[in-house]
Motif scaffolding. Structure first.
Motif, PDB file in Angstrom:
ATOM      1  N   SER A  82      16.319 -17.487  13.209  1.00  0.00           N
ATOM      2  CA  SER A  82      17.727 -17.526  12.819  1.00  0.00           C
ATOM      3  C   SER A  82      18.671 -17.313  13.994  1.00  0.00           C
ATOM      4  O   SER A  82      19.845 -17.021  13.810  1.00  0.00           O
ATOM      5  CB  SER A  82      18.010 -16.475  11.730  1.00  0.00           C
ATOM      6  OG  SER A  82      17.810 -15.173  12.221  1.00  0.00           O
ATOM      7  N   HIS A 255      22.875 -20.995  10.924  1.00  0.00           N
ATOM      8  CA  HIS A 255      21.490 -21.235  10.516  1.00  0.00           C
ATOM      9  C   HIS A 255      21.271 -20.800   9.060  1.00  0.00           C
ATOM     10  O   HIS A 255      20.622 -21.521   8.280  1.00  0.00           O
ATOM     11  CB  HIS A 255      20.528 -20.468  11.430  1.00  0.00           C
ATOM     12  CG  HIS A 255      19.113 -20.489  10.953  1.00  0.00           C
ATOM     13  ND1 HIS A 255      18.269 -21.566  11.159  1.00  0.00           N
ATOM     14  CD2 HIS A 255      18.399 -19.587  10.228  1.00  0.00           C
ATOM     15  CE1 HIS A 255      17.098 -21.313  10.599  1.00  0.00           C
ATOM     16  NE2 HIS A 255      17.153 -20.134  10.039  1.00  0.00           N
ATOM     17  N   TRP A 258      22.785 -23.307   6.762  1.00  0.00           N
ATOM     18  CA  TRP A 258      21.909 -24.482   6.668  1.00  0.00           C
ATOM     19  C   TRP A 258      20.777 -24.221   5.674  1.00  0.00           C
ATOM     20  O   TRP A 258      20.482 -25.056   4.820  1.00  0.00           O
ATOM     21  CB  TRP A 258      21.332 -24.795   8.053  1.00  0.00           C
ATOM     22  CG  TRP A 258      20.189 -25.759   7.999  1.00  0.00           C
ATOM     23  CD1 TRP A 258      20.259 -27.117   7.926  1.00  0.00           C
ATOM     24  CD2 TRP A 258      18.795 -25.437   7.980  1.00  0.00           C
ATOM     25  NE1 TRP A 258      19.002 -27.671   7.861  1.00  0.00           N
ATOM     26  CE2 TRP A 258      18.078 -26.649   7.893  1.00  0.00           C
ATOM     27  CE3 TRP A 258      18.085 -24.237   8.033  1.00  0.00           C
ATOM     28  CZ2 TRP A 258      16.686 -26.696   7.857  1.00  0.00           C
ATOM     29  CZ3 TRP A 258      16.696 -24.277   8.003  1.00  0.00           C
ATOM     30  CH2 TRP A 258      16.007 -25.497   7.919  1.00  0.00           C
ATOM     31  N   ARG A 259      20.164 -23.049   5.778  1.00  0.00           N
ATOM     32  CA  ARG A 259      19.023 -22.734   4.910  1.00  0.00           C
ATOM     33  C   ARG A 259      19.453 -22.682   3.444  1.00  0.00           C
ATOM     34  O   ARG A 259      18.741 -23.164   2.556  1.00  0.00           O
ATOM     35  CB  ARG A 259      18.402 -21.402   5.332  1.00  0.00           C
ATOM     36  CG  ARG A 259      17.152 -21.047   4.563  1.00  0.00           C
ATOM     37  CD  ARG A 259      16.468 -19.800   5.119  1.00  0.00           C
ATOM     38  NE  ARG A 259      15.316 -19.477   4.307  1.00  0.00           N
ATOM     39  CZ  ARG A 259      15.384 -18.765   3.184  1.00  0.00           C
ATOM     40  NH1 ARG A 259      16.539 -18.279   2.776  1.00  0.00           N
ATOM     41  NH2 ARG A 259      14.287 -18.525   2.477  1.00  0.00           N
ATOM     42  N   ALA A 287      23.434 -28.619  10.515  1.00  0.00           N
ATOM     43  CA  ALA A 287      22.424 -28.671  11.576  1.00  0.00           C
ATOM     44  C   ALA A 287      22.910 -29.490  12.760  1.00  0.00           C
ATOM     45  O   ALA A 287      22.696 -29.114  13.926  1.00  0.00           O
ATOM     46  CB  ALA A 287      21.123 -29.244  11.030  1.00  0.00           C
ATOM     47  N   GLN A 299      15.737 -24.634  17.677  1.00  0.00           N
ATOM     48  CA  GLN A 299      15.760 -24.308  16.250  1.00  0.00           C
ATOM     49  C   GLN A 299      16.629 -25.290  15.481  1.00  0.00           C
ATOM     50  O   GLN A 299      16.242 -25.790  14.427  1.00  0.00           O
ATOM     51  CB  GLN A 299      16.251 -22.879  16.042  1.00  0.00           C
ATOM     52  CG  GLN A 299      16.193 -22.423  14.587  1.00  0.00           C
ATOM     53  CD  GLN A 299      14.776 -22.369  14.058  1.00  0.00           C
ATOM     54  OE1 GLN A 299      13.930 -21.726  14.645  1.00  0.00           O
ATOM     55  NE2 GLN A 299      14.515 -23.055  12.956  1.00  0.00           N
ATOM     56  N   PHE A 300      17.816 -25.580  15.997  1.00  0.00           N
ATOM     57  CA  PHE A 300      18.699 -26.484  15.262  1.00  0.00           C
ATOM     58  C   PHE A 300      18.212 -27.929  15.327  1.00  0.00           C
ATOM     59  O   PHE A 300      18.436 -28.705  14.398  1.00  0.00           O
ATOM     60  CB  PHE A 300      20.146 -26.360  15.752  1.00  0.00           C
ATOM     61  CG  PHE A 300      20.940 -25.389  14.922  1.00  0.00           C
ATOM     62  CD1 PHE A 300      21.261 -25.681  13.611  1.00  0.00           C
ATOM     63  CD2 PHE A 300      21.325 -24.168  15.426  1.00  0.00           C
ATOM     64  CE1 PHE A 300      21.961 -24.787  12.810  1.00  0.00           C
ATOM     65  CE2 PHE A 300      22.027 -23.256  14.657  1.00  0.00           C
ATOM     66  CZ  PHE A 300      22.350 -23.565  13.344  1.00  0.00           C
ATOM     67  N   ASN A 303      15.785 -27.915  12.614  1.00  0.00           N
ATOM     68  CA  ASN A 303      16.523 -27.927  11.350  1.00  0.00           C
ATOM     69  C   ASN A 303      17.021 -29.332  11.016  1.00  0.00           C
ATOM     70  O   ASN A 303      16.945 -29.786   9.867  1.00  0.00           O
ATOM     71  CB  ASN A 303      17.719 -26.980  11.427  1.00  0.00           C
ATOM     72  CG  ASN A 303      17.327 -25.510  11.499  1.00  0.00           C
ATOM     73  OD1 ASN A 303      16.155 -25.164  11.423  1.00  0.00           O
ATOM     74  ND2 ASN A 303      18.311 -24.644  11.667  1.00  0.00           N
ATOM     75  N   ARG A 306      14.186 -31.621   9.831  1.00  0.00           N
ATOM     76  CA  ARG A 306      13.801 -31.283   8.450  1.00  0.00           C
ATOM     77  C   ARG A 306      14.847 -31.775   7.452  1.00  0.00           C
ATOM     78  O   ARG A 306      14.517 -32.225   6.347  1.00  0.00           O
ATOM     79  CB  ARG A 306      13.622 -29.767   8.317  1.00  0.00           C
ATOM     80  CG  ARG A 306      12.389 -29.228   9.018  1.00  0.00           C
ATOM     81  CD  ARG A 306      12.297 -27.724   8.910  1.00  0.00           C
ATOM     82  NE  ARG A 306      12.200 -27.289   7.530  1.00  0.00           N
ATOM     83  CZ  ARG A 306      12.282 -26.005   7.155  1.00  0.00           C
ATOM     84  NH1 ARG A 306      12.474 -25.070   8.058  1.00  0.00           N
ATOM     85  NH2 ARG A 306      12.167 -25.677   5.884  1.00  0.00           N
ATOM     86  N   THR A 307      16.120 -31.681   7.849  1.00  0.00           N
ATOM     87  CA  THR A 307      17.190 -32.075   6.924  1.00  0.00           C
ATOM     88  C   THR A 307      17.215 -33.575   6.708  1.00  0.00           C
ATOM     89  O   THR A 307      17.467 -34.048   5.587  1.00  0.00           O
ATOM     90  CB  THR A 307      18.555 -31.605   7.447  1.00  0.00           C
ATOM     91  OG1 THR A 307      18.456 -30.253   7.880  1.00  0.00           O
ATOM     92  CG2 THR A 307      19.593 -31.678   6.350  1.00  0.00           C
TER      93      THR A 307
END
Length: 341
Positions: A82, A255, A258-259, A287, A299-300, A303, A306-307
């Motif tokens: 995060s 973050h 986003w989650r 993201a 990380q982003f 993200n 995945r998005t």
């Protein structure tokens, strides 16, 4: 004697420099846009200094604590999910384990126990991302046991109570990930109830409250309680959007936002597919903003990949096949780039 005194002075100067890099300079730039690479250099230099000192000062508990803190800072930068990180998940696990070995050797004072509990919490994350399911649960349970003991001995310490609630939330997330939804619901409800005993206007309390509502909503949906799930998710989305509006450049809040959007998209899948796609697109925009601000933050980038996959699923469910295929191709390209890295 003069030579010895000069050596001791050099020792203390290097120690002071390393601690300044770690705990004065690095935190001040943590939320600056595009600062991931700069933080990497600062933390690595500080760790090099402390490593060199540690060889000369075995048995010095205070120096060992500083070294453990340095390893934890390195682990955070390498792969804390995060915060802006470099995507080095195996490296993060190694750093947290080095810190854990030191923390376990320290005297069991309340402060040392608190640091050990927090280390186990981060270690659980690192083990989770490396696929160590049993190790994840073991670290979370050890962290919870320590925090419960500390809260019982110091019930008026708000920071301890908050940390204890975060562990309950992460245990809820662990059980979600393993399809154990009744257990996930129980931990989430316990964490939410605990926030009533904390200052309600504090940002940290609100964050736990809203994030845990998202986890509760997700578990309820999978457990067949859709109406209640949607009510819980509405609280989470509205609350996190307010938190992000208050600190729009805070990477951690972005973050978490986003989650929450991703979980919201998930609970509407095959139920109200238009809403599923709407939340997926909000997650993608969040993201993308993180990537635009700090391209070095892996990380982003993860993200975002995945998005795009989630957008593809939602679009396919709406029979928007061309849009779904385009999003899948983008996701594939992004994942391959991460794998190559």
């Amino acid at each position: 004697r003069a030579e010895r005194d000069r050596a001791e002075q050099r020792f203390q100067d290097v120690r002071k420099l390393s601690n300044s890099l770690l705990f004065e300079i690095t935190p001040k730039i943590e939320n600056l846009e595009g600062s991931t690479e700069a933080r990497e250099i600062l933390v690595k230099r500080a760790l090099e200094y402390l490593d060199s000192l540690a060889k000369e000062a075995a048995g010095d508990n205070e120096l060992q604590k500083e070294l453990a803190a340095a390893y934890e800072k390195i682990g955070e930068l390498q792969g804390h999910p995060s915060k802006p990180n470099l995507g080095d998940l195996a490296g993060a696990l190694s750093s947290y384990e080095k810190a854990n070995a030191i923390r376990l050797s320290q005297p069991e004072t309340p402060e040392d126990l608190r640091l050990l509990a927090e280390n186990f919490r981060h270690l659980s994350d690192a083990r989770y991302w490396q696929g160590d399911t049993k190790g994840t649960l073991s670290a979370l349970e050890r962290s919870l046991k320590i925090y419960e003991g500390l809260v019982n001995s110091r019930p008026d310490d708000v920071s301890l109570r908050l940390a204890n609630l975060r562990i309950l939330t992460e245990l809820s997330q662990y059980h979600q990930a393993n399809n154990q939804y009744p257990e996930a619901i129980a931990f989430a409800e316990k964490a939410i109830a605990g926030t009533a005993e904390l200052p309600s206007d504090a940002r940290e309390t609100r964050e736990v409250f809203f994030v845990t509502h998202a986890d509760l909503g997700n578990s309820l949906s999978w457990n067949g309680e859709q109406e209640r799930a949607e009510a819980m998710m509405a609280i989470a989305v509205g609350g996190m959007e307010k938190l992000l509006s208050e600190k729009p450049n805070d990477a951690r809040t972005r973050h978490l936002m986003w989650r929450v959007y991703m979980l919201a998209s998930g609970i509407f899948e095959d139920i109200v597919n238009e809403r599923s796609l709407e939340f997926a697109e909000r997650a993608r925009a969040t993201a993308q903003q993180g990537v635009d601000i700090d391209p070095a933050d892996i990380q982003f980038r993860h993200n975002l990949a995945r998005t795009n996959y989630r957008v593809a699923v939602a679009a396919a469910n709406l029979k928007r096949s061309e849009e779904a295929l385009d999003a899948l191709k983008v996701a594939e390209t992004q994942f391959l780039a991460l794998i190559e890295r």
